[in-house]
Design a protein around this motif. Structure first.
Motif, PDB file in Angstrom:
ATOM      1  N   UNK A  23       0.811  -1.226   0.000  1.00 42.45           N
ATOM      2  CA  UNK A  23       0.000   0.000   0.000  1.00 42.45           C
ATOM      3  C   UNK A  23       0.844   1.277   0.000  1.00 42.45           C
ATOM      4  N   UNK A  24       2.142   1.159  -0.141  1.00 49.69           N
ATOM      5  CA  UNK A  24       3.005   2.346  -0.159  1.00 49.69           C
ATOM      6  C   UNK A  24       2.621   3.261  -1.321  1.00 49.69           C
ATOM      7  N   UNK A  25       2.133   2.699  -2.424  1.00 47.34           N
ATOM      8  CA  UNK A  25       1.703   3.540  -3.551  1.00 47.34           C
ATOM      9  C   UNK A  25       0.508   4.414  -3.160  1.00 47.34           C
ATOM     10  N   UNK A  26      -0.349   3.920  -2.273  1.00 46.59           N
ATOM     11  CA  UNK A  26      -1.463   4.735  -1.775  1.00 46.59           C
ATOM     12  C   UNK A  26      -0.909   5.900  -0.962  1.00 46.59           C
ATOM     13  N   UNK A  27       0.118   5.634  -0.150  1.00 46.47           N
ATOM     14  CA  UNK A  27       0.757   6.691   0.640  1.00 46.47           C
ATOM     15  C   UNK A  27       1.374   7.742  -0.283  1.00 46.47           C
ATOM     16  N   UNK A  28       1.964   7.304  -1.395  1.00 42.98           N
ATOM     17  CA  UNK A  28       2.536   8.251  -2.366  1.00 42.98           C
ATOM     18  C   UNK A  28       1.438   9.128  -2.971  1.00 42.98           C
ATOM     19  N   UNK A  29       0.295   8.520  -3.331  1.00 41.13           N
ATOM     20  CA  UNK A  29      -0.833   9.295  -3.856  1.00 41.13           C
ATOM     21  C   UNK A  29      -1.353  10.274  -2.811  1.00 41.13           C
ATOM     22  N   UNK A  30      -1.385   9.833  -1.564  1.00 45.20           N
ATOM     23  CA  UNK A  30      -1.857  10.696  -0.475  1.00 45.20           C
ATOM     24  C   UNK A  30      -0.931  11.906  -0.317  1.00 45.20           C
ATOM     25  N   UNK A  31       0.364  11.672  -0.362  1.00 41.22           N
ATOM     26  CA  UNK A  31       1.325  12.781  -0.280  1.00 41.22           C
ATOM     27  C   UNK A  31       1.173  13.731  -1.464  1.00 41.22           C
ATOM     28  N   UNK A  32       1.011  13.186  -2.676  1.00 40.06           N
ATOM     29  CA  UNK A  32       0.818  14.024  -3.869  1.00 40.06           C
ATOM     30  C   UNK A  32      -0.433  14.887  -3.730  1.00 40.06           C
ATOM     31  N   UNK A  33      -1.509  14.274  -3.229  1.00 39.99           N
ATOM     32  CA  UNK A  33      -2.780  14.994  -3.080  1.00 39.99           C
ATOM     33  C   UNK A  33      -2.670  16.060  -2.002  1.00 39.99           C
ATOM     34  N   UNK A  34      -1.979  15.756  -0.901  1.00 38.16           N
ATOM     35  CA  UNK A  34      -1.772  16.749   0.154  1.00 38.16           C
ATOM     36  C   UNK A  34      -0.944  17.920  -0.368  1.00 38.16           C
ATOM     37  N   UNK A  35       0.114  17.639  -1.104  1.00 40.23           N
ATOM     38  CA  UNK A  35       0.937  18.722  -1.668  1.00 40.23           C
ATOM     39  C   UNK A  35       0.093  19.606  -2.597  1.00 40.23           C
ATOM     40  N   UNK A  36      -0.769  18.980  -3.383  1.00 40.99           N
ATOM     41  CA  UNK A  36      -1.629  19.723  -4.313  1.00 40.99           C
ATOM     42  C   UNK A  36      -2.561  20.671  -3.563  1.00 40.99           C
ATOM     43  N   UNK A  37      -3.071  20.250  -2.410  1.00 46.60           N
ATOM     44  CA  UNK A  37      -4.031  21.042  -1.622  1.00 46.60           C
ATOM     45  C   UNK A  37      -3.339  21.818  -0.487  1.00 46.60           C
ATOM     46  N   UNK A  38      -2.041  21.934  -0.519  1.00 46.50           N
ATOM     47  CA  UNK A  38      -1.250  22.493   0.567  1.00 46.50           C
ATOM     48  C   UNK A  38      -1.708  23.880   1.028  1.00 46.50           C
ATOM     49  N   UNK A  39      -2.206  24.700   0.129  1.00 46.24           N
ATOM     50  CA  UNK A  39      -2.605  26.058   0.522  1.00 46.24           C
ATOM     51  C   UNK A  39      -3.740  26.083   1.535  1.00 46.24           C
ATOM     52  N   UNK A  40      -4.561  25.026   1.583  1.00 45.05           N
ATOM     53  CA  UNK A  40      -5.706  25.022   2.496  1.00 45.05           C
ATOM     54  C   UNK A  40      -5.888  23.683   3.223  1.00 45.05           C
ATOM     55  N   UNK A  41      -4.826  22.858   3.247  1.00 42.76           N
ATOM     56  CA  UNK A  41      -4.919  21.550   3.900  1.00 42.76           C
ATOM     57  C   UNK A  41      -3.552  21.180   4.464  1.00 42.76           C
ATOM     58  N   UNK A  42      -3.524  20.697   5.719  1.00 41.71           N
ATOM     59  CA  UNK A  42      -2.261  20.352   6.369  1.00 41.71           C
ATOM     60  C   UNK A  42      -2.154  18.871   6.736  1.00 41.71           C
ATOM     61  N   UNK A  43      -3.199  18.122   6.480  1.00 44.11           N
ATOM     62  CA  UNK A  43      -3.162  16.694   6.775  1.00 44.11           C
ATOM     63  C   UNK A  43      -4.267  15.968   6.046  1.00 44.11           C
ATOM     64  N   UNK A  44      -4.019  14.701   5.744  1.00 44.68           N
ATOM     65  CA  UNK A  44      -5.018  13.881   5.060  1.00 44.68           C
ATOM     66  C   UNK A  44      -4.899  12.437   5.531  1.00 44.68           C
ATOM     67  N   UNK A  45      -6.012  11.734   5.457  1.00 37.84           N
ATOM     68  CA  UNK A  45      -6.037  10.293   5.691  1.00 37.84           C
ATOM     69  C   UNK A  45      -6.423   9.626   4.378  1.00 37.84           C
ATOM     70  N   UNK A  46      -6.028   8.369   4.221  1.00 40.39           N
ATOM     71  CA  UNK A  46      -6.257   7.658   2.957  1.00 40.39           C
ATOM     72  C   UNK A  46      -7.737   7.601   2.568  1.00 40.39           C
ATOM     73  N   UNK A  47      -8.635   7.575   3.547  1.00 44.00           N
ATOM     74  CA  UNK A  47     -10.054   7.521   3.183  1.00 44.00           C
ATOM     75  C   UNK A  47     -10.501   8.792   2.467  1.00 44.00           C
TER      76      UNK A  47
END
Length: 137
Positions: A23-47
């Motif tokens: 599931x490390x690829x899911x973690x990579x997608x989660x990091x990519x998505x968090x970076x994309x939303x960085x201006x208004x988001x500081x944390x995310x969960x896989x769900x």
């Protein structure tokens, strides 16, 4: 890969399943998505990206950290009230948070880690850990 943000409260309300090394690829997608939303988001969960796996990601300044199978092992006895929002659900709500939290988890190389988070980072981690339990603020 940047993923769509899940807004279905029935899905978000489900408890996460344990993550595996695959599931490390899911973690990579989660990091990519968090970076994309960085201006208004500081944390995310896989769900929040449609994956029911026990994976969270947080922003610590310009550093982004993913944690697989994070588990709180200690929390400060002292708590405080905070007002939080969530990318998946509109609005803000008042929550109670611990001053610090110690978490054990697997990193992106599947190594065991243990870290103590304080201040705002501790608040972020607690919010994301609640996502893994299916708890929405």
């Amino acid at each position: 890969m940047v993923k769509e943000i899940m807004r279905d409260v029935l899905f978000l309300g489900q408890k996460a399943e344990a993550a595996t090394k695959e599931d490390i690829s899911i973690a990579e997608d989660l990091l990519d998505t968090l970076r994309f939303h960085r201006e208004h988001c500081v944390g995310m969960a896989a769900n929040m990206i449609g994956e029911r796996k026990a994976i969270i990601a947080i922003a610590e300044g310009n550093r982004f950290t993913a944690m697989l199978n994070p588990e709180a092992v200690k929390k400060s006895p002292k708590t405080y009230k905070a007002t939080e929002g969530c990318l998946s659900i509109p609005g803000e709500r008042e929550v109670e948070r611990h001053d610090w939290i110690e978490v054990k988890y697997r990193d992106m190389a599947w190594r065991k880690e243990k870290r103590k988070f304080t201040g705002f980072e501790a608040e972020i981690v607690q919010h994301e850990l609640e996502h893994l339990e299916g708890k929405l603020i």
